[in-house]
Design an enzyme around this catalytic site. Structure first.
Site, PDB file in Angstrom:
ATOM      1  N   LYS A 169       1.856   2.850   2.270  1.00  0.00           N
ATOM      2  CA  LYS A 169       1.707   4.149   1.622  1.00  0.00           C
ATOM      3  C   LYS A 169       2.005   5.306   2.577  1.00  0.00           C
ATOM      4  O   LYS A 169       2.311   6.403   2.146  1.00  0.00           O
ATOM      5  CB  LYS A 169       0.331   4.262   0.974  1.00  0.00           C
ATOM      6  CG  LYS A 169       0.214   3.242  -0.159  1.00  0.00           C
ATOM      7  CD  LYS A 169      -0.913   3.471  -1.099  1.00  0.00           C
ATOM      8  CE  LYS A 169      -0.866   2.495  -2.265  1.00  0.00           C
ATOM      9  NZ  LYS A 169      -0.970   1.070  -1.871  1.00  0.00           N
TER      10      LYS A 169
HETATM   11  C1  LIG Z   1      -0.744   0.060  -2.746  1.00  0.00           C
HETATM   12  C2  LIG Z   1      -0.437  -1.251  -2.162  1.00  0.00           C
HETATM   13  C3  LIG Z   1       0.291  -2.215  -2.860  1.00  0.00           C
HETATM   14  C4  LIG Z   1       0.749  -1.991  -4.276  1.00  0.00           C
HETATM   15  O1  LIG Z   1       1.772  -1.026  -4.350  1.00  0.00           O
HETATM   16  P1  LIG Z   1       2.088  -0.324  -5.757  1.00  0.00           P
HETATM   17  O2  LIG Z   1       3.098   0.706  -5.462  1.00  0.00           O
HETATM   18  O3  LIG Z   1       0.787   0.239  -6.235  1.00  0.00           O
HETATM   19  O4  LIG Z   1       2.580  -1.403  -6.656  1.00  0.00           O
HETATM   20  C5  LIG Z   1       0.573  -3.409  -2.217  1.00  0.00           C
HETATM   21  N1  LIG Z   1       0.140  -3.661  -0.964  1.00  0.00           N
HETATM   22  C6  LIG Z   1      -0.551  -2.753  -0.263  1.00  0.00           C
HETATM   23  C7  LIG Z   1      -1.015  -3.097   1.105  1.00  0.00           C
HETATM   24  C8  LIG Z   1      -0.863  -1.524  -0.831  1.00  0.00           C
HETATM   25  O5  LIG Z   1      -1.552  -0.636  -0.117  1.00  0.00           O
END
Ligand SMILES: *Cc1c(COP(=O)(O)O)cnc(C)c1O
Length: 492
Positions: free
Chosen positions: A110
């Site tokens: 993120k």
């Molecule tokens: C948020 C997240 C996901 C999922 O991603 P999306 O965009 O919500 O599908 C997968 N792995 C990790 C470590 C995350 O932080």
């Protein structure tokens, strides 16, 4: 480029307006009127830095930003906060190509979007003569929270409030959040799960009384959640970059197809890969990997999206989601951008918890392949990959690796595949180490961190070192129906 609401074809905004607003009216999501095509060849992209590739992608969507504005945002985001110049390096292991998206400040993917969003937002505010301070409201299942806090902490003209499910995130995730510095930050644990946190936040965005109340205080809300086009579009960049680097490394020739496999929760990350494909990147299959909350697997199989089921707490908590918000953008596309039809389905989701798409719509989702991994399979995947290659992956990435292996077995398709590696194993040390050997179950969190570093031959990331000794600065807890008051109290 104009962006249009998935729930009202007459509501259009510029990029900067969409970034500021976050959510469209009636809880719609902004989507580009048309997905643009890359206007530069892969031969050129393959020689470019991450920052330059990101510019080539984002300039096609954020057309109301000047080149200088956009390059400033990019350069402020993808700098020495990342622990590698490549920003998103690719590691090959066991025949798959892991796109490591966890080299930013909070060691999870993120950061890729949340390190640029504050800069896009402040630039957007300036462009639109906004004088209010921006208040970011975020619901997190673990990773968004800290990544958003890290992005916005001490950014002038902004405040940020993060809600997380108390007991629903890992200890390290919680520590990362509640030790956050910055006068403009607030972290609140709620007595509920992620979906309840997200629903509460969505409600505040659309609550006219509340918006008026904070308006009088000189504030306006915006969203840092993955529904914001200021997050979605920066994520497209790393899929373009990944393909370009695969060409540069001679793993593929320019034009060869690759598959992409993404561990999925809110559907933002995999949707970005779908956008990259539609921009012209030669991607064949988009493999959507779920954990035991396998609502997306069932959806791709049956065409029925049904959230009426038990919510499972898994060892990949950032994917413990029953309402994948960004899926709405795909639904909207699959019904020919018919906002009435899309609104009808989304209303069914609210009232009955489910909806069904038509066969015609389903046929437009053929690029996607869904499967899921159980808790046991996820742990086995971590252990087996480590034993075979020495490479240690986190639980979310392991869900993707497991599903990728299932995909190859089921289809015989050996197309080279990029797996989105969404978190550093250090972010989920306890689950990862327990998967490798049950003897670790009784160890202390930070002893495990050192052991992981030694087994994986990877230094302990700065993000973990930082919280070893840090003070707890946030201890607010509240009930789901007290979220609004918590926000107002903080703004006073
Ligand atoms: C948020 C997240 C996901 C999922 O991603 P999306 O965009 O919500 O599908 C997968 N792995 C990790 C470590 C995350 O932080």
């Amino acid at each position: 480029m104009e962006f249009v609401s998935t729930r009202n074809k007459n509501e259009t905004v510029t990029a900067s307006e969409g970034i500021l607003k976050g959510l469209a009216d009636n809880s719609g999501l902004y989507v580009p009127k048309e997905i643009p095509k890359l206007d530069i060849g892969m031969d050129k992209l393959s020689k470019m830095s991450y920052q330059d590739v990101a510019y080539e992608v984002m300039k096609l969507y954020y057309t109301d930003f000047t080149e200088e504005e956009l390059r400033n945002c990019i350069n402020n985001a993808y700098d020495s906060k990342f622990d590698t110049k490549e920003i998103a390096p690719i590691k090959e292991s066991d025949g798959a190509f892991f796109l490591e998206l966890f080299h930013g400040k909070t060691i999870a993917f993120k950061d890729m979007a949340l390190s640029i969003l504050p800069h896009l937002m402040i630039t957007s505010a300036r462009k639109n003569n906004v004088s209010n301070d921006i208040v970011i409201l975020t619901a997190t299942s673990g990773d968004t929270g800290k990544a958003a806090l890290a992005g916005f902490a001490d950014v002038k003209g902004t405040k940020i409030v993060v809600f997380y499910p108390d007991g629903g995130v890992s200890r390290i995730q919680e520590l990362q959040m509640i030790t956050t510095k910055g006068d403009n930050t607030k972290v609140v644990g709620i007595d509920g799960n992620f979906d309840e946190a997200q629903t509460g936040v969505k409600k505040m965005f659309t609550d006219a009384d509340l918006n008026e109340r904070i308006g009088k205080m000189g504030y306006q809300f915006s969203s840092a959640n993955s529904i914001n086009i200021g997050r979605l579009i920066p994520q497209v960049a790393y899929y373009v970059y990944a393909y370009a680097k695969m060409v540069d490394r001679n793993e593929i020739s320019n034009g060869d197809l690759i598959n992409v496999c993404v561990p999925t929760g809110n559907f933002g990350n995999i949707l970005a890969a779908f956008y990259a494909k539609n921009m012209g990147v030669p991607i064949a299959k988009l493999i959507c990997a779920s954990n035991e909350n396998k609502v997306l697997y069932d959806f791709f199989k049956t065409g029925v999206y049904d959230k009426n089921r038990e919510f499972v707490l898994t060892n990949s908590p950032s994917m413990d989601i029953l309402i994948s918000s960004n899926l709405e953008r795909l639904i909207h596309l699959s019904c020919g951008m018919d906002s009435d039809k899309n609104s009808k389905l989304m209303n069914e989701l609210i009232t009955t918890g489910k909806y069904e798409i038509t066969d015609d719509m389903k046929s437009r989702l053929n690029d996607f392949y869904g499967d899921f991994a159980t808790e046991e399979e996820t742990c086995n995947t971590i252990r087996e990959l480590y034993n075979k290659t020495g490479y240690i992956i986190d639980t979310h990435t392991a869900v993707a690796k497991c599903v990728y292996d299932k995909y190859v077995k089921a289809t015989g398709d050996t197309t080279k595949t990029v797996i989105a590696s969404t978190a550093s194993p250090f972010k989920f040390t306890r689950s990862v180490m327990s998967a490798i050997d049950s003897k670790y179950d009784s160890w202390d969190d930070f002893d495990l961190v050192d052991e992981l570093s030694s087994l994986g031959k990877v230094p302990v990331p700065g993000a973990i070192e930082e919280i070893r000794e840090a003070n707890i600065l946030h201890d607010t807890k509240c009930k789901v129906n007290e979220m609004e008051e918590a926000v107002v109290e903080f703004l006073k």
